[in-house]
Scaffold this motif. Structure first.
Motif, PDB file in Angstrom:
ATOM      1  N   ALA A 155       0.835  -1.210   0.000  1.00 56.55           N
ATOM      2  CA  ALA A 155       0.000   0.000   0.000  1.00 56.55           C
ATOM      3  C   ALA A 155       0.867   1.256   0.000  1.00 56.55           C
ATOM      4  CB  ALA A 155      -0.931  -0.005   1.202  1.00 56.55           C
ATOM      5  N   TRP A 156       1.962   1.259   0.818  1.00 58.38           N
ATOM      6  CA  TRP A 156       2.860   2.421   0.832  1.00 58.38           C
ATOM      7  C   TRP A 156       3.513   2.610  -0.536  1.00 58.38           C
ATOM      8  CZ3 TRP A 156       2.324   5.979   4.198  1.00 58.38           C
ATOM      9  CH2 TRP A 156       1.941   5.690   5.504  1.00 58.38           C
ATOM     10  N   GLN A 157       3.930   1.523  -1.169  1.00 60.06           N
ATOM     11  CA  GLN A 157       4.526   1.620  -2.500  1.00 60.06           C
ATOM     12  C   GLN A 157       3.532   2.190  -3.507  1.00 60.06           C
ATOM     13  OE1 GLN A 157       5.803  -2.389  -3.330  1.00 60.06           O
ATOM     14  NE2 GLN A 157       7.230  -2.425  -1.602  1.00 60.06           N
ATOM     15  N   TYR A 158       2.284   1.730  -3.421  1.00 62.23           N
ATOM     16  CA  TYR A 158       1.242   2.208  -4.331  1.00 62.23           C
ATOM     17  C   TYR A 158       1.030   3.715  -4.164  1.00 62.23           C
ATOM     18  CZ  TYR A 158      -3.377   2.775  -6.477  1.00 62.23           C
ATOM     19  OH  TYR A 158      -4.433   3.211  -7.241  1.00 62.23           O
ATOM     20  N   ILE A 159       0.912   4.170  -2.922  1.00 62.06           N
ATOM     21  CA  ILE A 159       0.672   5.599  -2.661  1.00 62.06           C
ATOM     22  C   ILE A 159       1.870   6.431  -3.099  1.00 62.06           C
ATOM     23  CG2 ILE A 159       0.387   7.295  -0.814  1.00 62.06           C
ATOM     24  CD1 ILE A 159      -1.350   5.212   0.633  1.00 62.06           C
ATOM     25  N   SER A 160       3.074   5.957  -2.809  1.00 59.13           N
ATOM     26  CA  SER A 160       4.286   6.686  -3.212  1.00 59.13           C
ATOM     27  C   SER A 160       4.358   6.814  -4.730  1.00 59.13           C
ATOM     28  CB  SER A 160       5.518   5.950  -2.680  1.00 59.13           C
ATOM     29  OG  SER A 160       6.695   6.582  -3.118  1.00 59.13           O
ATOM     30  N   GLN A 161       4.052   5.726  -5.422  1.00 60.19           N
ATOM     31  CA  GLN A 161       4.077   5.747  -6.891  1.00 60.19           C
ATOM     32  C   GLN A 161       3.070   6.748  -7.439  1.00 60.19           C
ATOM     33  OE1 GLN A 161       2.467   2.274  -8.933  1.00 60.19           O
ATOM     34  NE2 GLN A 161       4.220   2.290 -10.322  1.00 60.19           N
ATOM     35  N   HIS A 162       1.860   6.753  -6.890  1.00 55.38           N
ATOM     36  CA  HIS A 162       0.828   7.648  -7.412  1.00 55.38           C
ATOM     37  C   HIS A 162       1.059   9.103  -7.014  1.00 55.38           C
ATOM     38  CE1 HIS A 162      -1.121   3.922  -8.495  1.00 55.38           C
ATOM     39  NE2 HIS A 162      -2.017   4.613  -9.165  1.00 55.38           N
ATOM     40  N   LEU A 163       1.720   9.346  -5.909  1.00 54.14           N
ATOM     41  CA  LEU A 163       2.123  10.712  -5.591  1.00 54.14           C
ATOM     42  C   LEU A 163       3.145  11.206  -6.620  1.00 54.14           C
ATOM     43  CD1 LEU A 163       2.441  10.654  -1.689  1.00 54.14           C
ATOM     44  CD2 LEU A 163       0.823  11.992  -3.049  1.00 54.14           C
ATOM     45  N   GLY A 164       4.006  10.283  -7.079  1.00 51.29           N
ATOM     46  CA  GLY A 164       4.959  10.631  -8.130  1.00 51.29           C
ATOM     47  C   GLY A 164       4.249  11.001  -9.424  1.00 51.29           C
ATOM     48  N   PHE A 165       3.191  10.224  -9.762  1.00 50.97           N
ATOM     49  CA  PHE A 165       2.410  10.549 -10.964  1.00 50.97           C
ATOM     50  C   PHE A 165       1.810  11.947 -10.836  1.00 50.97           C
ATOM     51  CE2 PHE A 165       1.350   5.753 -11.388  1.00 50.97           C
ATOM     52  CZ  PHE A 165       2.592   5.528 -11.993  1.00 50.97           C
ATOM     53  N   LEU A 166       1.305  12.253  -9.647  1.00 54.15           N
ATOM     54  CA  LEU A 166       0.659  13.548  -9.402  1.00 54.15           C
ATOM     55  C   LEU A 166       1.662  14.687  -9.578  1.00 54.15           C
ATOM     56  CD1 LEU A 166      -2.077  14.769  -8.449  1.00 54.15           C
ATOM     57  CD2 LEU A 166      -1.200  14.640  -6.122  1.00 54.15           C
ATOM     58  N   GLU A 167       2.850  14.529  -8.995  1.00 55.15           N
ATOM     59  CA  GLU A 167       3.883  15.570  -9.120  1.00 55.15           C
ATOM     60  C   GLU A 167       4.276  15.769 -10.582  1.00 55.15           C
ATOM     61  OE1 GLU A 167       5.202  17.541  -6.974  1.00 55.15           O
ATOM     62  OE2 GLU A 167       4.662  16.727  -5.012  1.00 55.15           O
ATOM     63  N   ASP A 168       4.390  14.642 -11.319  1.00 49.08           N
ATOM     64  CA  ASP A 168       4.780  14.727 -12.730  1.00 49.08           C
ATOM     65  C   ASP A 168       3.713  15.446 -13.543  1.00 49.08           C
ATOM     66  OD1 ASP A 168       6.358  14.142 -15.042  1.00 49.08           O
ATOM     67  OD2 ASP A 168       4.966  12.524 -15.516  1.00 49.08           O
ATOM     68  N   ALA A 169       2.428  15.125 -13.308  1.00 55.44           N
ATOM     69  CA  ALA A 169       1.335  15.770 -14.048  1.00 55.44           C
ATOM     70  C   ALA A 169       1.283  17.261 -13.738  1.00 55.44           C
ATOM     71  CB  ALA A 169       0.007  15.100 -13.693  1.00 55.44           C
ATOM     72  N   ALA A 170       1.463  17.606 -12.460  1.00 46.49           N
ATOM     73  CA  ALA A 170       1.429  19.022 -12.072  1.00 46.49           C
ATOM     74  C   ALA A 170       2.572  19.787 -12.744  1.00 46.49           C
ATOM     75  CB  ALA A 170       1.509  19.145 -10.554  1.00 46.49           C
ATOM     76  N   GLY A 171       3.742  19.145 -12.807  1.00 48.02           N
ATOM     77  CA  GLY A 171       4.879  19.801 -13.448  1.00 48.02           C
ATOM     78  C   GLY A 171       4.642  20.048 -14.919  1.00 48.02           C
ATOM     79  N   ARG A 172       4.041  19.076 -15.599  1.00 46.36           N
ATOM     80  CA  ARG A 172       3.782  19.227 -17.032  1.00 46.36           C
ATOM     81  C   ARG A 172       2.769  20.338 -17.300  1.00 46.36           C
ATOM     82  NH1 ARG A 172       5.243  14.648 -20.322  1.00 46.36           N
ATOM     83  NH2 ARG A 172       6.365  13.125 -19.066  1.00 46.36           N
ATOM     84  N   LEU A 173       1.832  20.539 -16.366  1.00 46.48           N
ATOM     85  CA  LEU A 173       0.823  21.588 -16.539  1.00 46.48           C
ATOM     86  C   LEU A 173       1.211  22.895 -15.851  1.00 46.48           C
ATOM     87  CD1 LEU A 173      -2.452  19.461 -16.086  1.00 46.48           C
ATOM     88  CD2 LEU A 173      -1.420  20.303 -18.200  1.00 46.48           C
ATOM     89  N   LYS A 174       2.463  22.920 -15.357  1.00 46.83           N
ATOM     90  CA  LYS A 174       3.030  24.135 -14.760  1.00 46.83           C
ATOM     91  C   LYS A 174       2.145  24.681 -13.630  1.00 46.83           C
ATOM     92  CE  LYS A 174       5.541  25.546 -18.913  1.00 46.83           C
ATOM     93  NZ  LYS A 174       5.381  24.262 -19.618  1.00 46.83           N
ATOM     94  N   THR A 175       1.819  23.797 -12.706  1.00 48.86           N
ATOM     95  CA  THR A 175       1.025  24.208 -11.549  1.00 48.86           C
ATOM     96  C   THR A 175       1.420  23.349 -10.358  1.00 48.86           C
ATOM     97  OG1 THR A 175      -1.228  24.631 -10.760  1.00 48.86           O
ATOM     98  CG2 THR A 175      -0.882  22.594 -11.996  1.00 48.86           C
ATOM     99  N   ARG A 176       0.860  23.665  -9.174  1.00 55.18           N
ATOM    100  CA  ARG A 176       1.119  22.852  -7.982  1.00 55.18           C
ATOM    101  C   ARG A 176       0.111  21.707  -7.921  1.00 55.18           C
ATOM    102  NH1 ARG A 176       0.670  27.341  -3.465  1.00 55.18           N
ATOM    103  NH2 ARG A 176      -1.163  27.733  -4.769  1.00 55.18           N
ATOM    104  N   PRO A 177       0.457  20.577  -7.269  1.00 55.09           N
ATOM    105  CA  PRO A 177      -0.489  19.457  -7.161  1.00 55.09           C
ATOM    106  C   PRO A 177      -1.839  19.876  -6.590  1.00 55.09           C
ATOM    107  CG  PRO A 177       1.685  18.733  -6.479  1.00 55.09           C
ATOM    108  CD  PRO A 177       1.777  20.221  -6.696  1.00 55.09           C
ATOM    109  N   SER A 178      -1.845  20.798  -5.634  1.00 52.52           N
ATOM    110  CA  SER A 178      -3.107  21.217  -5.020  1.00 52.52           C
ATOM    111  C   SER A 178      -3.984  21.998  -5.995  1.00 52.52           C
ATOM    112  CB  SER A 178      -2.839  22.063  -3.778  1.00 52.52           C
ATOM    113  OG  SER A 178      -2.064  23.207  -4.113  1.00 52.52           O
ATOM    114  N   ASP A 179      -3.371  22.584  -7.066  1.00 54.52           N
ATOM    115  CA  ASP A 179      -4.139  23.359  -8.050  1.00 54.52           C
ATOM    116  C   ASP A 179      -4.395  22.567  -9.332  1.00 54.52           C
ATOM    117  OD1 ASP A 179      -4.174  25.541  -6.358  1.00 54.52           O
ATOM    118  OD2 ASP A 179      -2.296  26.365  -7.168  1.00 54.52           O
ATOM    119  N   LEU A 180      -4.034  21.304  -9.332  1.00 54.57           N
ATOM    120  CA  LEU A 180      -4.087  20.507 -10.554  1.00 54.57           C
ATOM    121  C   LEU A 180      -5.506  20.394 -11.110  1.00 54.57           C
ATOM    122  CD1 LEU A 180      -2.374  18.859 -12.516  1.00 54.57           C
ATOM    123  CD2 LEU A 180      -2.769  16.852 -11.075  1.00 54.57           C
TER     124      LEU A 180
END
Length: 896
Positions: free
Chosen positions: A722-747
């Motif tokens: 479960a920790w691995q799953y959450i860590s992986q998906h937090l990484g996806f979130l950070e990557d998506a936010a970076g591509r859209l030039k925003t913070r994860p909370s504003d995604l």
């Protein structure tokens, strides 16, 4: 004397329980414990392990049951005769009494005669019996003859000697217990005879309804060995089966079993829904009336069968039991069409089936709504394709060929949901066949055949495993307390055969006398690991279970093995721990869904492994995201409570009284293991678990969806996974936010803004497309076809969207007061858009755009409709667009 079906049941049980000292056991499920069986098709199924010597007898060693049975798939199916004879059914109740090495022929034959003539009141002069006449391998059953003739007093003229085909049971496999049987027949009179000539109509001479076999007494007194030799059994058994529908037919002096109190209320409800009159064999004078009676009876039978199948946990699918259920449901729907019923209706019969049977089968009451929901979902699914499928089949049957091509039959199966059995039946009604080799070839090319895709009902045992179990007893399992231990090799099976030696590189199945390896059962995957000794090293790839034996699937890495070898067993402890976390998670989840959705939610299957927990459960709706969040929160709250996990073994009846939940369809012994987690979970379970819920760690639901009508599947992960799953998906979130030039909370806000921009651009594109499309209107009007006093514009417009087609059709309607517009466009290799427009003047004359769209869509492999003025539809066969347009033109011309 008149006896209701319920009275026959009660009399039978009372006779053997109260007067003959039998243990009364409940009906087992229609889902048999035996994995080689598709459905429970006989009363003896639940006793197969006893008859094969793999389980101890009941105490006392004699039992009586009223067993639910279904024979609707495989070689023993009576499906083609249902509704066409007085006695055949896809579902039936079998009343049986059984002896496990206790009484035998001298007792059971007189008892059967006494029950039939005294308790049921059947006239002795109307009764006859059959016995086995013997052959070159097995002598005639003279013992049965002597008892019937001398002890019972039945004249020799009414004792018929029959062949092995008719009066010999078994063995269930190439070897095993078997023996002669004796059947009791009732003479219903000349009214039901197929001929007045005794040489033509008689027991063993015809299949008419005059002489009705209603009770079969099987005497298991022989054993057939691997050489085909028969020898006497040391412990002789008795297995009898009395058909309740047939006895009710006789006791109520009915023309057929559909006119008894067990089925007539359901038949009358079918007739009411169909707005048809049931005449009965004595009053149906025309072929149409006889056909109507047959269709009503088939639907009546099938409605009863599918109600019981669904109530016992079977769900619609394309494999195994689910395929049989789907076939019966769709077969009933097809016969409903022949009666003029075009809307879903089988689900409306469920309350009547429940009304007739719930006094004895209480589970029908609690399952009633779910059963109806599952059936109507299937009816609606089939209704979308049945008409087009029937049209295609009619085209094939109208051809000169005597055989329907296999590829065409598979297309009906795969595209239109026609079970192949239904296609074959309809073809047979027209005197034609189906190319089954071609069908199977097409099916094989289309899909990888599931290992569970088996339809034949076959009571069989693995003779080698049965012998191992009989000679050595079951495997002693020590894995609840440890992951290491000592064991001796009891037997080795390679390619299904017993062998006495294995060398390096060999793969086989190993049976140990003692093992810590958990064998797959109850949804928990089997253990893997190693077996070692001073001179050998073995990899355990998996562990399976057969009755009480643990089968270790192994590969010899070094050295050699032989029966008697002493081995050190080492379970992969890290993998076992991960599996254990997920198994305990399954119990926590089960409690959470029942807490949120109610106790009517039951487990429908599970698989717990090292990487995930998969859990199937009954629920007739999709859980909302909020509900899933509440379930997950509840689970983690119980985990954090660090509640103790306690296990206790106890007699099964005592366990039931604790309120512990049993897995439906799971096989349990006399002693069961109960797992308690805090105050929120109590279940039957033989699996491995954590010691406290806190050891599970974090739990995360990762997916949820439907796997069948009324059945949902959830997947979850726990602990480190479960920790691995959450860590992986937090990484996806950070990557998506970076591509859209925003913070994860504003995604989310950024995505919504981009979606709005895209929407505006799509609107602009659509406007431009419509303007370009409208530019084609003059050209289309110029090419219109004159049909009497109106015009038809029918054309395929390439690269035009559905909205563009509609805009053109609307514009043509405005410009021409007497016009029919049919426009089509293909998108890719498998998408067709259709739009039909009809001017108001023509609508008033009965020309309907919705009807035209539906008809044209059927040709291109789709569906649709709409208002009389404008309608849209879709399809999947672009190659047939011209055929559809030509068909519309032809239809309008002939109707004008």
């Amino acid at each position: 004397m008149y006896l209701s079906g319920a009275e026959v049941r009660d009399k039978f049980v009372a006779y053997f329980r109260d007067r003959r000292g039998h243990l009364h056991l409940p009906s087992s499920s229609l889902i048999p414990d035996n994995p080689t069986l598709l459905l429970t098709s006989a009363g003896m199924v639940q006793f197969v392990p006893i008859f094969l010597g793999q389980a101890p007898p009941t105490e006392p060693p004699r039992a009586v049951t009223v067993q639910k049975c279904a024979r609707a798939g495989g070689k023993d199916s009576d499906i083609e005769n249902v509704g066409r004879t007085a006695r055949h059914h896809s579902f039936f109740e079998m009343l049986g009494n059984f002896s496990f090495g206790d009484y035998f022929k001298a007792e059971v034959i007189p008892w059967a005669w006494e029950f039939v003539t005294k308790d049921l009141g059947f006239a002795p002069e109307r009764l006859s019996v059959t016995i086995f006449r013997g052959d070159d391998e097995v002598p005639a059953d003279e013992e049965a003859f002597e008892i019937w003739n001398k002890k019972v007093g039945l004249s020799a003229e009414r004792i018929f000697r029959m062949s092995r085909k008719d009066n010999f049971w078994g063995p269930p496999g190439p070897t095993g217990p078997c023996g002669p049987c004796s059947e009791i027949y009732y003479d219903r009179g000349e009214k039901f005879a197929c001929s007045s000539d005794p040489a033509v109509c008689g027991i063993g001479k015809c299949e008419c309804d005059r002489y009705l076999e209603f009770w079969n007494l099987v005497f298991m007194e022989l054993f057939k060995d691997e050489h085909g030799k028969f020898s006497p059994l040391a412990r002789k058994n008795v297995d009898t089966g009395l058909g309740l529908d047939r006895v009710a037919l006789i006791a109520q002096d009915a023309d057929n079993s559909f006119e008894t109190d067990l089925l007539k209320p359901i038949l009358e409800e079918v007739a009411r829904i169909a707005a048809k009159s049931y005449k009965g064999s004595s009053k149906a004078n025309t072929q149409e009336e006889r056909d109507t009676d047959t269709y009503l009876k088939i639907i009546t039978d099938h409605a009863r069968c599918v109600t019981f199948l669904v109530a016992d946990g079977i769900r619609m699918s394309n494999v195994g039991r689910g395929y049989v259920l789907r076939f019966i449901t769709r077969r009933a729907a097809r016969f409903g069409r022949l009666l003029g019923i075009t809307e879903p209706f089988i689900y409306k019969l469920v309350p009547k089936v429940v009304e007739v049977y719930s006094s004895y089968y209480k589970e029908l009451l609690t399952q009633k709504d779910l059963v109806a929901k599952i059936i109507i979902d299937e009816e609606e699914r089939f209704a979308k394709t049945i008409d087009r499928g029937m049209t295609l089949l009619e085209e094939k049957l109208a051809a000169d060929a005597n055989e329907v091509e296999g590829a065409a039959a598979f297309n009906l199966y795969a595209t239109y949901g026609f079970p192949i059995e239904l296609t074959r039946e309809i073809a047979r009604e027209r005197g034609k066949t189906v190319d089954m080799d071609g069908f199977n070839k097409a099916k094989k090319e289309h899909e990888t055949v599931s290992a569970g895709n088996k339809f034949n009902v076959n009571i069989a045992s693995d003779d080698h495993l049965a012998k191992i179990s009989k000679d050595n007893g079951g495997t002693k399992f020590t894995g609840h307390a440890q992951t290491e231990g000592e064991g001796s090799v009891v037997a080795i099976l390679k390619d299904g055969q017993l062998v006495d030696h294995l060398e390096e590189g060999d793969e086989a199945e190993l049976v140990l006398d003692t093992t810590p390896f958990y064998a797959e059962s109850g949804g928990q995957l089997g253990d893997t690991g190693r077996l070692i000794s001073d001179d050998s090293k073995v990899a355990v790839l998996d562990t399976k279970k057969h009755e009480k034996l643990h089968l270790h699937k192994i590969r010899v890495l070094a050295g050699a093995l032989a029966p008697g070898s002493k081995l050190r067993a080492l379970v992969d402890a890290e993998r076992r721990h991960a599996v254990m976390l997920h198994h305990s998670t399954a119990h926590v989840f089960h409690s959470a869904i029942r807490e949120l959705f109610g106790k009517q939610v039951v487990q429908a299957g599970s698989q717990v492994g090292p990487h995930t927990m998969r859990f199937d459960f009954t629920l007739d709706k999709q859980p909302s995201p909020g509900e899933l969040a509440r379930i997950e929160s509840m689970m983690n709250e119980w985990v954090r409570s660090n509640a103790p996990v306690e296990t206790q073994e106890m007699p099964i009846e005592e366990a039931k009284r604790t309120g512990a939940i049993a897995m439906f369809g799971e096989k349990y012994g006399d002693i069961v293991r109960v797992v308690r987690m805090g105050d929120f979970s109590l279940e039957f379970c033989g699996g491995t678990h954590v010691q406290t819920t806190g050891q599970i760690g974090l739990t995360k639901i990762i997916s949820e969806g439907s796997i069948a009508s009324g059945v949902r599947r959830i997947e979850a992960v726990s602990g480190p996974t479960a920790w691995q799953y959450i860590s992986q998906h937090l990484g996806f979130l950070e990557d998506a936010a970076g591509r859209l030039k925003t913070r994860p909370s504003d995604l989310v806000g950024q995505i919504e803004r981009l979606q709005e921009q895209l929407k505006q651009k799509e609107k602009l594109t659509q406007t431009l497309e419509e303007k370009l499309a409208l530019a084609r209107v003059p050209e289309l009007l110029k090419g219109a076809t004159q049909i009497k006093d109106f015009e038809l514009v029918a054309a395929e417009l390439k690269d035009t969207s559905a909205d563009g087609l509609k805009a053109i059709a609307e514009e043509i309607r405005k410009r021409n007061p007497k016009v029919v517009v049919v426009l089509a466009s293909a998108s890719g290799a498998d998408k067709v858009s259709l739009t039909v427009g009809v001017s108001d003047d023509l609508v008033k004359r009965g020309i309907n755009a919705g009807a035209i769209a539906k008809e044209a869509a059927g040709i291109v492999g789709g569906s649709g409709g709409g208002r009389p003025q404008i309608a849209q539809a879709g399809g999947k066969e672009p190659a047939k667009i011209n055929e559809a347009l030509s068909h519309v033109k032809k239809s309008l011309t002939s109707a004008a």
